[in-house]
Design an enzyme around this catalytic site. Structure first.
Site: not given
Length: 462
Positions: A232, A378, A435
Protein backbone atom coordinates in the site's frame (compact mmCIF):
# COMPACT_ATOMS: atom_id res chain seq x y z
CA UNK A 1 0.02 7.78 -57.02
CA UNK A 2 -2.48 10.59 -57.37
CA UNK A 3 -2.76 13.71 -55.24
CA UNK A 4 -5.18 12.07 -52.81
CA UNK A 5 -2.86 9.11 -52.36
CA UNK A 6 0.17 11.33 -51.79
CA UNK A 7 -1.80 13.46 -49.34
CA UNK A 8 -2.90 10.38 -47.41
CA UNK A 9 0.66 9.02 -47.37
CA UNK A 10 2.10 12.30 -46.06
CA UNK A 11 -0.66 12.60 -43.45
CA UNK A 12 -0.10 9.07 -42.17
CA UNK A 13 3.66 9.64 -42.11
CA UNK A 14 3.24 12.79 -40.05
CA UNK A 15 0.80 11.05 -37.72
CA UNK A 16 3.21 8.17 -37.16
CA UNK A 17 6.04 10.64 -36.54
CA UNK A 18 3.88 12.57 -34.09
CA UNK A 19 2.89 9.40 -32.23
CA UNK A 20 6.53 8.31 -32.10
CA UNK A 21 7.51 11.72 -30.71
CA UNK A 22 4.76 11.48 -28.06
CA UNK A 23 5.96 7.98 -27.15
CA UNK A 24 9.55 9.22 -26.86
CA UNK A 25 8.41 12.05 -24.59
CA UNK A 26 6.38 9.86 -22.22
CA UNK A 27 9.04 7.14 -22.17
CA UNK A 28 12.00 9.46 -21.62
CA UNK A 29 13.65 8.86 -18.24
CA UNK A 30 13.74 11.66 -15.69
CA UNK A 31 16.52 12.61 -13.28
CA UNK A 32 16.47 12.22 -9.51
CA UNK A 33 15.34 15.57 -8.04
CA UNK A 34 17.34 17.54 -5.50
CA UNK A 35 16.66 16.14 -2.04
CA UNK A 36 16.39 18.22 1.12
CA UNK A 37 17.52 15.91 3.91
CA UNK A 38 16.61 18.33 6.69
CA UNK A 39 13.24 19.72 5.53
CA UNK A 40 11.28 20.63 8.65
CA UNK A 41 7.77 19.24 9.22
CA UNK A 42 7.18 20.06 12.87
CA UNK A 43 5.23 22.94 14.44
CA UNK A 44 6.47 26.51 14.45
CA UNK A 45 9.56 28.03 12.89
CA UNK A 46 12.34 25.68 11.79
CA UNK A 47 14.85 28.26 13.00
CA UNK A 48 13.90 27.42 16.57
CA UNK A 49 14.27 23.68 16.04
CA UNK A 50 17.13 21.69 17.47
CA UNK A 51 16.85 18.02 16.67
CA UNK A 52 16.99 15.56 19.54
CA UNK A 53 18.86 12.61 17.99
CA UNK A 54 18.39 10.32 20.99
CA UNK A 55 16.59 7.04 20.33
CA UNK A 56 14.24 6.56 23.30
CA UNK A 57 12.46 3.36 24.37
CA UNK A 58 8.69 3.42 23.96
CA UNK A 59 5.86 1.33 25.34
CA UNK A 60 2.09 1.49 25.22
CA UNK A 61 0.84 2.31 28.67
CA UNK A 62 -2.75 3.55 28.68
CA UNK A 63 -4.41 4.23 32.03
CA UNK A 64 -7.54 2.40 33.09
CA UNK A 65 -9.65 5.55 32.75
CA UNK A 66 -8.87 5.72 29.02
CA UNK A 67 -10.21 2.23 28.50
CA UNK A 68 -13.21 2.88 30.75
CA UNK A 69 -14.07 5.94 28.68
CA UNK A 70 -13.99 3.79 25.53
CA UNK A 71 -16.22 1.19 27.20
CA UNK A 72 -18.71 3.91 28.08
CA UNK A 73 -18.76 5.15 24.50
CA UNK A 74 -19.44 1.64 23.25
CA UNK A 75 -22.18 1.23 25.86
CA UNK A 76 -23.74 4.44 24.57
CA UNK A 77 -23.41 3.51 20.89
CA UNK A 78 -26.29 4.62 18.65
CA UNK A 79 -28.93 2.18 17.48
CA UNK A 80 -27.71 0.92 14.12
CA UNK A 81 -29.94 0.97 11.04
CA UNK A 82 -31.13 -2.48 10.03
CA UNK A 83 -29.52 -3.78 6.81
CA UNK A 84 -31.75 -4.08 3.77
CA UNK A 85 -33.38 -7.47 3.43
CA UNK A 86 -31.25 -10.01 1.60
CA UNK A 87 -28.08 -7.88 1.67
CA UNK A 88 -24.66 -8.56 3.18
CA UNK A 89 -21.82 -6.05 2.68
CA UNK A 90 -23.02 -4.72 -0.69
CA UNK A 91 -24.14 -1.44 0.88
CA UNK A 92 -21.16 -1.22 3.19
CA UNK A 93 -20.68 -2.78 6.61
CA UNK A 94 -23.59 -5.02 7.53
CA UNK A 95 -25.01 -3.55 10.74
CA UNK A 96 -25.90 -6.91 12.28
CA UNK A 97 -22.33 -8.07 11.91
CA UNK A 98 -21.10 -4.71 13.17
CA UNK A 99 -23.20 -5.03 16.33
CA UNK A 100 -21.64 -8.44 17.01
CA UNK A 101 -18.15 -6.98 16.68
CA UNK A 102 -18.96 -3.97 18.86
CA UNK A 103 -20.28 -6.29 21.56
CA UNK A 104 -17.14 -8.42 21.36
CA UNK A 105 -14.97 -5.31 21.50
CA UNK A 106 -16.77 -3.96 24.57
CA UNK A 107 -17.15 -7.15 26.60
CA UNK A 108 -14.39 -9.53 25.55
CA UNK A 109 -11.54 -7.59 23.96
CA UNK A 110 -11.53 -4.61 26.34
CA UNK A 111 -12.02 -6.97 29.25
CA UNK A 112 -8.60 -8.36 28.30
CA UNK A 113 -6.99 -5.03 27.41
CA UNK A 114 -3.96 -5.57 29.64
CA UNK A 115 -3.31 -8.80 27.74
CA UNK A 116 -3.71 -7.07 24.36
CA UNK A 117 -1.49 -4.17 25.44
CA UNK A 118 1.16 -6.66 26.52
CA UNK A 119 0.86 -8.34 23.11
CA UNK A 120 1.37 -5.02 21.33
CA UNK A 121 4.40 -4.37 23.56
CA UNK A 122 6.05 -7.72 22.82
CA UNK A 123 8.62 -6.22 20.43
CA UNK A 124 11.11 -3.49 21.39
CA UNK A 125 9.74 -0.08 20.40
CA UNK A 126 11.37 3.32 20.20
CA UNK A 127 10.84 6.92 19.18
CA UNK A 128 13.30 9.41 17.78
CA UNK A 129 12.99 12.89 16.35
CA UNK A 130 13.55 13.35 12.62
CA UNK A 131 12.96 16.58 10.70
CA UNK A 132 10.73 17.93 13.45
CA UNK A 133 8.63 14.80 13.93
CA UNK A 134 8.68 12.11 16.61
CA UNK A 135 8.93 8.86 14.66
CA UNK A 136 7.88 5.60 16.29
CA UNK A 137 9.30 2.24 15.22
CA UNK A 138 9.81 -1.36 16.20
CA UNK A 139 13.37 -2.64 16.09
CA UNK A 140 13.54 -6.41 16.43
CA UNK A 141 16.99 -7.92 16.52
CA UNK A 142 17.53 -11.64 15.89
CA UNK A 143 17.81 -13.83 18.96
CA UNK A 144 20.36 -16.11 17.35
CA UNK A 145 23.83 -16.91 18.61
CA UNK A 146 26.61 -16.20 16.12
CA UNK A 147 24.45 -15.71 13.03
CA UNK A 148 26.37 -16.02 9.78
CA UNK A 149 24.93 -12.72 8.66
CA UNK A 150 22.33 -10.21 9.85
CA UNK A 151 20.28 -8.56 7.10
CA UNK A 152 18.55 -5.25 7.93
CA UNK A 153 14.99 -5.08 6.60
CA UNK A 154 12.81 -1.96 6.73
CA UNK A 155 9.11 -2.86 6.59
CA UNK A 156 6.54 -0.19 5.70
CA UNK A 157 2.77 -0.41 6.23
CA UNK A 158 -0.07 1.46 4.56
CA UNK A 159 -3.61 2.73 5.25
CA UNK A 160 -5.71 1.76 7.14
CA UNK A 161 -3.03 -0.51 8.53
CA UNK A 162 -0.29 0.03 11.07
CA UNK A 163 2.79 -1.67 12.46
CA UNK A 164 0.34 -4.32 13.73
CA UNK A 165 0.23 -5.77 10.20
CA UNK A 166 3.69 -7.28 10.66
CA UNK A 167 3.36 -8.91 14.09
CA UNK A 168 2.78 -12.38 12.65
CA UNK A 169 5.67 -12.26 10.18
CA UNK A 170 8.35 -10.67 12.39
CA UNK A 171 9.15 -13.83 14.40
CA UNK A 172 9.68 -15.76 11.18
CA UNK A 173 12.11 -13.16 9.87
CA UNK A 174 14.29 -12.85 12.96
CA UNK A 175 14.79 -16.57 13.60
CA UNK A 176 17.06 -19.07 11.88
CA UNK A 177 15.48 -21.40 9.32
CA UNK A 178 16.44 -23.91 6.66
CA UNK A 179 15.47 -21.53 3.85
CA UNK A 180 18.14 -18.95 4.59
CA UNK A 181 21.73 -18.66 5.79
CA UNK A 182 21.07 -15.38 7.55
CA UNK A 183 18.59 -13.75 9.90
CA UNK A 184 16.85 -10.42 9.50
CA UNK A 185 16.95 -7.45 11.81
CA UNK A 186 13.54 -5.89 11.30
CA UNK A 187 12.73 -2.18 11.57
CA UNK A 188 9.02 -1.31 11.33
CA UNK A 189 8.19 2.41 11.57
CA UNK A 190 4.79 3.96 11.98
CA UNK A 191 4.53 6.28 8.98
CA UNK A 192 4.36 9.97 9.94
CA UNK A 193 0.82 10.75 11.07
CA UNK A 194 0.03 7.09 11.71
CA UNK A 195 -0.28 5.56 15.16
CA UNK A 196 2.50 6.64 17.47
CA UNK A 197 4.39 8.74 14.87
CA UNK A 198 3.72 12.47 14.92
CA UNK A 199 1.84 14.01 12.02
CA UNK A 200 3.18 16.92 10.02
CA UNK A 201 2.29 20.49 10.98
CA UNK A 202 3.09 21.78 7.51
CA UNK A 203 1.38 20.88 4.22
CA UNK A 204 3.26 18.88 1.60
CA UNK A 205 4.38 15.71 3.41
CA UNK A 206 3.98 13.42 0.38
CA UNK A 207 5.33 9.87 -0.04
CA UNK A 208 8.48 11.34 -1.62
CA UNK A 209 9.10 13.40 1.50
CA UNK A 210 8.32 10.43 3.76
CA UNK A 211 10.90 8.41 1.82
CA UNK A 212 13.53 10.90 2.99
CA UNK A 213 12.38 10.60 6.61
CA UNK A 214 12.54 6.80 6.42
CA UNK A 215 16.02 6.97 4.92
CA UNK A 216 17.09 9.35 7.70
CA UNK A 217 15.67 6.93 10.26
CA UNK A 218 17.79 4.09 8.88
CA UNK A 219 20.85 6.35 8.90
CA UNK A 220 20.08 7.32 12.51
CA UNK A 221 20.05 3.63 13.42
CA UNK A 222 23.44 3.09 11.77
CA UNK A 223 22.35 1.29 8.60
CA UNK A 224 24.23 2.32 5.48
CA UNK A 225 22.66 -0.40 3.34
CA UNK A 226 19.41 -2.29 3.83
CA UNK A 227 16.44 -3.99 2.18
CA UNK A 228 12.95 -2.48 2.03
CA UNK A 229 9.56 -4.18 1.97
CA UNK A 230 6.29 -2.31 1.56
CA UNK A 231 2.60 -2.66 0.83
CA UNK A 232 0.00 0.00 0.00
CA UNK A 233 1.55 3.39 0.95
CA UNK A 234 4.54 1.40 2.17
CA UNK A 235 4.99 0.15 -1.39
CA UNK A 236 4.87 3.73 -2.71
CA UNK A 237 7.38 4.97 -0.14
CA UNK A 238 9.60 1.90 -0.56
CA UNK A 239 9.59 2.35 -4.33
CA UNK A 240 10.66 5.98 -3.92
CA UNK A 241 13.44 5.02 -1.49
CA UNK A 242 14.75 2.59 -4.10
CA UNK A 243 14.53 5.41 -6.66
CA UNK A 244 16.19 8.19 -4.67
CA UNK A 245 18.74 6.17 -2.68
CA UNK A 246 20.01 3.60 -5.13
CA UNK A 247 23.38 3.33 -3.42
CA UNK A 248 21.77 2.52 -0.08
CA UNK A 249 18.83 0.23 -0.81
CA UNK A 250 20.10 -3.29 -1.50
CA UNK A 251 16.74 -4.51 -2.73
CA UNK A 252 13.08 -3.53 -2.67
CA UNK A 253 10.27 -6.04 -2.20
CA UNK A 254 6.72 -4.82 -2.81
CA UNK A 255 3.22 -6.26 -2.70
CA UNK A 256 1.61 -3.49 -4.74
CA UNK A 257 4.04 -2.58 -7.49
CA UNK A 258 3.15 0.44 -9.59
CA UNK A 259 4.52 2.51 -12.43
CA UNK A 260 2.37 5.63 -12.46
CA UNK A 261 4.38 7.32 -15.23
CA UNK A 262 2.49 7.89 -18.51
CA UNK A 263 4.33 5.01 -20.18
CA UNK A 264 3.09 2.64 -17.48
CA UNK A 265 -0.53 3.70 -18.05
CA UNK A 266 -0.10 3.50 -21.82
CA UNK A 267 1.24 -0.04 -21.62
CA UNK A 268 -1.67 -1.04 -19.39
CA UNK A 269 -4.08 0.12 -22.07
CA UNK A 270 -2.14 -1.57 -24.88
CA UNK A 271 -2.09 -4.78 -22.93
CA UNK A 272 -5.87 -4.65 -22.59
CA UNK A 273 -6.16 -5.10 -26.38
CA UNK A 274 -4.03 -8.25 -26.52
CA UNK A 275 -3.35 -9.44 -22.95
CA UNK A 276 -1.68 -12.71 -23.92
CA UNK A 277 1.04 -10.76 -25.75
CA UNK A 278 2.19 -8.96 -22.59
CA UNK A 279 1.62 -11.53 -19.83
CA UNK A 280 1.68 -15.30 -19.47
CA UNK A 281 -1.76 -16.72 -20.31
CA UNK A 282 -2.16 -18.32 -16.89
CA UNK A 283 -1.87 -14.91 -15.22
CA UNK A 284 -3.99 -12.84 -17.60
CA UNK A 285 -6.90 -12.68 -15.16
CA UNK A 286 -4.71 -10.95 -12.57
CA UNK A 287 -4.75 -7.89 -14.83
CA UNK A 288 -7.54 -8.21 -17.41
CA UNK A 289 -10.25 -7.67 -18.57
CA UNK A 290 -9.13 -4.12 -17.91
CA UNK A 291 -12.70 -2.86 -17.63
CA UNK A 292 -13.44 -5.34 -14.83
CA UNK A 293 -10.35 -4.19 -12.92
CA UNK A 294 -11.40 -0.58 -13.44
CA UNK A 295 -14.90 -1.31 -12.13
CA UNK A 296 -13.41 -2.88 -9.01
CA UNK A 297 -11.26 0.19 -8.40
CA UNK A 298 -14.21 2.54 -8.84
CA UNK A 299 -16.27 0.43 -6.43
CA UNK A 300 -13.58 0.34 -3.76
CA UNK A 301 -12.02 3.81 -3.96
CA UNK A 302 -14.80 6.20 -3.01
CA UNK A 303 -12.96 6.70 0.28
CA UNK A 304 -9.89 7.81 -1.69
CA UNK A 305 -11.68 10.72 -3.33
CA UNK A 306 -12.94 11.94 0.05
CA UNK A 307 -9.52 11.63 1.70
CA UNK A 308 -7.72 13.21 -1.25
CA UNK A 309 -9.98 16.26 -1.16
CA UNK A 310 -11.42 16.69 2.36
CA UNK A 311 -9.37 14.52 4.76
CA UNK A 312 -10.03 16.76 7.75
CA UNK A 313 -13.80 16.60 7.27
CA UNK A 314 -14.03 12.81 7.28
CA UNK A 315 -11.35 12.77 9.98
CA UNK A 316 -13.50 14.91 12.28
CA UNK A 317 -16.39 12.45 11.96
CA UNK A 318 -14.19 9.49 12.93
CA UNK A 319 -11.83 10.80 15.59
CA UNK A 320 -12.97 9.83 19.07
CA UNK A 321 -15.85 7.90 17.50
CA UNK A 322 -15.16 4.20 18.09
CA UNK A 323 -18.20 2.93 16.18
CA UNK A 324 -17.53 5.02 13.10
CA UNK A 325 -13.79 4.36 13.21
CA UNK A 326 -14.15 0.59 13.49
CA UNK A 327 -16.75 0.51 10.72
CA UNK A 328 -14.64 2.59 8.36
CA UNK A 329 -11.45 0.61 8.93
CA UNK A 330 -12.77 -2.95 9.25
CA UNK A 331 -14.84 -2.70 6.08
CA UNK A 332 -11.56 -2.40 4.17
CA UNK A 333 -10.26 -5.60 5.76
CA UNK A 334 -13.32 -7.35 4.34
CA UNK A 335 -13.59 -6.27 0.71
CA UNK A 336 -9.89 -5.57 0.18
CA UNK A 337 -9.09 -9.11 1.23
CA UNK A 338 -11.50 -10.47 -1.36
CA UNK A 339 -14.14 -8.42 -3.22
CA UNK A 340 -16.43 -11.46 -3.20
CA UNK A 341 -16.77 -11.04 0.57
CA UNK A 342 -19.31 -8.31 -0.13
CA UNK A 343 -21.85 -11.12 -0.56
CA UNK A 344 -21.12 -12.66 2.86
CA UNK A 345 -23.19 -11.53 5.87
CA UNK A 346 -20.10 -11.63 8.10
CA UNK A 347 -17.88 -9.95 5.49
CA UNK A 348 -15.45 -12.87 5.62
CA UNK A 349 -13.52 -11.00 8.30
CA UNK A 350 -12.60 -14.09 10.29
CA UNK A 351 -11.63 -16.28 7.36
CA UNK A 352 -8.03 -15.14 7.81
CA UNK A 353 -8.01 -12.60 10.63
CA UNK A 354 -8.92 -12.86 14.29
CA UNK A 355 -11.13 -10.19 15.79
CA UNK A 356 -8.34 -9.47 18.28
CA UNK A 357 -5.86 -8.70 15.51
CA UNK A 358 -8.37 -6.48 13.69
CA UNK A 359 -9.27 -4.61 16.87
CA UNK A 360 -5.58 -4.20 17.78
CA UNK A 361 -5.23 -2.19 14.59
CA UNK A 362 -8.38 -0.15 15.27
CA UNK A 363 -7.17 0.57 18.81
CA UNK A 364 -3.91 2.03 17.51
CA UNK A 365 -5.86 4.58 15.47
CA UNK A 366 -8.36 5.23 18.27
CA UNK A 367 -5.88 5.67 21.12
CA UNK A 368 -3.58 7.96 19.12
CA UNK A 369 -6.32 10.05 17.44
CA UNK A 370 -4.35 9.58 14.23
CA UNK A 371 -7.12 8.92 11.71
CA UNK A 372 -7.13 12.50 10.37
CA UNK A 373 -3.36 12.80 10.04
CA UNK A 374 -3.17 9.39 8.37
CA UNK A 375 -5.77 10.38 5.77
CA UNK A 376 -3.98 13.60 4.88
CA UNK A 377 -1.41 11.53 2.99
CA UNK A 378 -4.00 11.11 0.23
CA UNK A 379 -4.40 14.86 -0.17
CA UNK A 380 -0.62 15.30 -0.20
CA UNK A 381 -0.31 12.75 -3.00
CA UNK A 382 -3.26 13.18 -5.33
CA UNK A 383 -2.77 16.80 -6.33
CA UNK A 384 -1.46 18.49 -9.46
CA UNK A 385 1.82 19.51 -7.85
CA UNK A 386 2.75 16.00 -6.82
CA UNK A 387 1.34 14.11 -9.80
CA UNK A 388 3.14 16.40 -12.26
CA UNK A 389 6.51 15.36 -10.81
CA UNK A 390 6.11 11.94 -12.51
CA UNK A 391 8.67 10.38 -10.19
CA UNK A 392 8.13 6.92 -11.66
CA UNK A 393 9.81 8.18 -14.84
CA UNK A 394 13.05 7.94 -12.89
CA UNK A 395 14.49 4.48 -13.58
CA UNK A 396 15.98 2.51 -10.71
CA UNK A 397 18.59 -0.21 -10.91
CA UNK A 398 17.94 -1.45 -7.37
CA UNK A 399 16.99 -5.14 -7.50
CA UNK A 400 13.23 -5.39 -7.15
CA UNK A 401 10.65 -8.08 -6.42
CA UNK A 402 6.90 -7.92 -6.89
CA UNK A 403 4.66 -10.34 -5.02
CA UNK A 404 1.30 -10.33 -6.79
CA UNK A 405 -1.67 -11.63 -4.86
CA UNK A 406 -4.93 -12.56 -6.55
CA UNK A 407 -7.18 -10.03 -4.82
CA UNK A 408 -4.82 -7.06 -4.54
CA UNK A 409 -6.62 -3.84 -5.43
CA UNK A 410 -4.23 -2.73 -8.14
CA UNK A 411 -2.03 -4.80 -10.46
CA UNK A 412 0.34 -3.92 -13.28
CA UNK A 413 2.10 -6.23 -15.69
CA UNK A 414 5.87 -6.64 -15.54
CA UNK A 415 5.95 -5.12 -19.02
CA UNK A 416 4.64 -1.88 -17.53
CA UNK A 417 6.74 -2.03 -14.39
CA UNK A 418 10.11 -2.65 -15.99
CA UNK A 419 10.33 0.82 -17.50
CA UNK A 420 10.76 2.00 -13.93
CA UNK A 421 11.92 -1.07 -11.99
CA UNK A 422 14.59 -1.91 -14.53
CA UNK A 423 16.23 -4.58 -12.39
CA UNK A 424 13.13 -6.55 -11.41
CA UNK A 425 14.48 -10.02 -10.73
CA UNK A 426 11.42 -11.67 -9.17
CA UNK A 427 7.71 -11.57 -9.93
CA UNK A 428 5.54 -14.22 -8.31
CA UNK A 429 1.80 -14.68 -8.69
CA UNK A 430 -0.32 -16.21 -5.93
CA UNK A 431 -3.85 -17.56 -6.32
CA UNK A 432 -4.89 -16.28 -2.91
CA UNK A 433 -4.23 -13.16 -0.88
CA UNK A 434 -5.43 -9.60 -0.81
CA UNK A 435 -4.35 -6.17 0.32
CA UNK A 436 -3.29 -6.98 3.89
CA UNK A 437 -1.26 -10.04 3.05
CA UNK A 438 1.32 -9.66 5.86
CA UNK A 439 -1.54 -10.35 8.30
CA UNK A 440 -3.50 -12.67 6.02
CA UNK A 441 -0.76 -14.97 4.68
CA UNK A 442 2.39 -14.25 6.69
CA UNK A 443 4.06 -17.56 5.79
CA UNK A 444 3.57 -16.97 2.05
CA UNK A 445 4.90 -13.43 2.25
CA UNK A 446 7.82 -14.56 4.39
CA UNK A 447 8.86 -17.15 1.82
CA UNK A 448 8.58 -14.64 -1.01
CA UNK A 449 10.84 -12.17 0.81
CA UNK A 450 13.36 -14.91 1.60
CA UNK A 451 13.35 -16.13 -1.99
CA UNK A 452 14.16 -12.59 -3.13
CA UNK A 453 16.94 -11.98 -0.61
CA UNK A 454 18.41 -15.43 -1.33
CA UNK A 455 18.86 -14.38 -4.95
CA UNK A 456 21.00 -11.47 -3.73
CA UNK A 457 22.63 -13.07 -0.72
CA UNK A 458 26.12 -13.23 -2.17
CA UNK A 459 26.01 -9.70 -3.51
CA UNK A 460 28.81 -7.50 -2.18
CA UNK A 461 27.13 -4.89 0.01
CA UNK A 462 29.96 -3.26 1.86
Amino acid sequence: MGFAGRFLFVTLTLLVALLFKVYQDVAAPAAIPAIDYSEYWGPGDAKNYKEDVEVKPFKLGYADNVIEKLKNKLDDAPKLTEPLEGTAFEYGFNSKRLQEILTYWRTDYLGRWNERQEYLNQFPQFRTQIQGLDIHFLRVKPEVRNPKRIVPLLMLHGWPGSVREFYEIIPKLVTRSNEKEYVFEVIVPSLPGYGFSQGASKPGLSPAKIAVIMRNLMTRLGFKKYYVHGGDWGAVVGNLMATFFQDEVLGVHLTMCMNTAPIGTLKNLVGAVAPSLVVDRKYVDFYYPYLDRLKLLITETGYMHIQATKPDTIGATLIGNPVGLATYILEKFSTWTNPQYRSLPDGGLEKYFTLDSLLDNVMIYYLTDSITTSQRLYAETFNIREISRELDRIPTQVPAACAKFRHELFQQTDWSLRDHLQNMIQSNHYDDGGHFVAMQLPEVLYRDIVQFVNRLYRREDQ
